[in-house]
Scaffold this active site. Sequence first.
Site, PDB file in Angstrom:
ATOM      1  N   LYS A  63      36.506  48.504  31.498  1.00  0.00           N
ATOM      2  CA  LYS A  63      36.352  48.398  32.901  1.00  0.00           C
ATOM      3  C   LYS A  63      37.619  49.141  33.558  1.00  0.00           C
ATOM      4  CE  LYS A  63      33.854  43.988  32.557  1.00  0.00           C
ATOM      5  NZ  LYS A  63      33.871  42.424  32.769  1.00  0.00           N
ATOM      6  N   SER A  96      30.336  38.182  34.695  1.00  0.00           N
ATOM      7  CA  SER A  96      31.817  38.620  35.145  1.00  0.00           C
ATOM      8  C   SER A  96      31.596  39.379  36.647  1.00  0.00           C
ATOM      9  CB  SER A  96      32.065  39.809  34.234  1.00  0.00           C
ATOM     10  OG  SER A  96      31.256  40.888  34.102  1.00  0.00           O
TER      11      SER A  96
END
Length: 780
Positions: free
Chosen positions: A721, A678
């Site tokens: 996140k 990611s």
Amino acid sequence: MVDSEKNITMPLIPLRGLLVFPNMVLHFDVGRDKSIKALEDAMVNDQLIFLTTQHDINVDTPTIDDFYRVGTTCKIKQMLKLPGDAIRVLVEGIERAEIVELVQETPFFKADIRVYKDISLKDKEVEALIRTVLSSFEKYISISAKTSPDVLISISSIEEPGRLADVIASNMTLKIEQKQQIIEAISIKARLEALYSILVSEIEILEVEKNINEKVRSQINKMQKEYYLREQMKIIKEELGEEYNPDDEIIELKEKLRKLKAPKKVKEKINKEIERLARLSPASAESGVIRTYISSILELPWNKQTKDTLDITKAREILNQDHYGLKEVKERVLEYLAIRELTKSMKGPIICLVGPPGVGKTSVAKSIARSLNRKFVRMSLGGVRDEAEIRGHRRTYIGALPGRIINGIKEAGTKNPVFLFDEIDKLASDFRGDPASALLEVLDPEQNKSFKDHYLEVEFDLSKVMFITTANSLSTIPRPLLDRMEVINVSGYTEFEKVNIARKYLLPKQLKEHGLTDKNLKLSDPTLSKIVTEYTRESGVRELERQIATVCRKTAAEIVETKKDKILVNSKNLNKSLGVSKYSYDKKNSKNQIGMVTGLAWTAVGGVTLYIEVSPMKGNGKLVLTGQLGDVMKESARTGLTYVRTVAKKYGIEENFHESKDIHIHIPEGAIPKDGPSAGISMATAVISALSGIAVSKDVAMTGEITLRGRVLPIGGLKEKSLAAKRMGIKTIIFPFDNLKDLEDIPDEVKDAIKFIPAKTMDDVLKHALVKVDKNENRK
């Protein structure tokens, strides 16, 4: 007749308590140095060795006077090295032989031997001896329990009389002296006569032993008869209450069986076991095993179940009363109740709650049981390695018991409890079986209606049970097992949610446990928020509860010491109770910087932010990666660099930069391992910024996987996140377009504070991430 003109020299090993006949194959262990060296010499030459037997097995260093002179020449078939310098040898006897002269004693025995080769000549006398020996050996087998009758079939096919005698002697339980007598009988006729003499003697001894055994058995039968008579006499003392009457137990068990509402096959099985128990002596070991088995089956709730509370409004109130948030879990339970009310019958669902530690997975299972008005059973699977823990032991094992599933159902007392398998991702397997495979039947609504525990040996219906499993990660759960469960993700809490949980649940609980009231101690929302942000770093609330408990302990101690009724704890004096702040969340950059990007990552304790720094240097095109990066992250960095080379001209980057410059990518906090795809777009953006001299916005954070063509692929953990980005003060998050669906899970207070920009390609990322450098900043 025998041929004795053949003399040879070969190594010798004296055996202890063992004798080898010609044509006999056996293995033995060798440990003495002399014997090992003799074996090694034999293996170097023709693999032939002479084996004889010691007179006394206790002599460790024998001389020629300590072993018999007649033995057997053998061929070494196999040698195996054992622990402790010992050697296991497989040999095959060849021919009789006699020591003529011992030619060597060190480093091993070597002898000059005379080999005797049998010459098969049958006459009437030998034929008569063969028949007599075979007849006697058949009688010996019929009396002796140590020799298999199958031996007689193989022996009958042997035609050579010498070999016949050897094979019969090797299959009898004889002393070494008797076997040596057979070995030393060089003449075939003398050998048969010696064997017949030994057979006659052994048969007489065996018949005497048989008579003694029959007398002992007769005596035991007499004792058993007396025992039964004594048992009958106990009935006379029944009115005195002094003696136990086993018949009463049988009557009581049959009465319980009559009242038991169980399937017909189960009742028939129990009835047979009760009949067996009635025939056995109460003092026998087997009666105790049968008694335990019958009790285990009779105590199971074959037809007992609690009535579900189908009031959805009340169930919702209970769930909301016990837990804050967890919307998806609560809705799934309420859906189940609604369908139960409409259909009146439904198989129990199998739910898997997945999330980080401390978010309330285990406690929400208890609340589900309370909202349904069902019994609650919890089984921890962490570290379970034995399949018998799930399916039980078979009754053939000593101390056998049902598995923990059946045992849990028995303790609950109903056949429809809420059954929690805690930490299902921590299952293990070893030589005792695979518990995960045993759970495949349990967690399948189509199969668990006929679940059969190894101990019970009868089917039990588990289809009414509501199974709930918990896990921290799906990666370690076997795919077939995961396929049987409905996965519900329980993500971490936001700061706002943690403050609410602390105020509504944790603080009242800790005040009560520490003997305080809300009048003694009050913690405002700003104070709780400071505890959340500066003293904990977790997705759940376990550490938060411990910190609140610390504040309560300090307050209780101060109240007792100062005699005050009220203690004021706020954000200014909080450090007196908890000490200095343990954590400080990363703050965003104060200005736009070249070659530095704010990335977002997911960990087991929630989302975190991380800086990605890139620095180009003169060199020859090396890519240097530091910060303890995993293999996947390194591959993402190489992929991003390849993409940068394809778009270099577009952003004013030298097209041959890969030949004249080294690129160093660093992610701080090098002691912490980092991995995952990611950070792909973050590293590519940082490289483009560093090489082009275009700065990256300080207000932007990003997450996403990159391909060679610059496509942005989806990632996981967007909610966690985004929470980390909000704590940092980020105003814009660039994320993969395919993750648009995950925006629904993000709390409104986060979406109000942060702008979410979906990106399909790196062009979308760079469009919002790169900004012009201020005039006051130096441009590379």
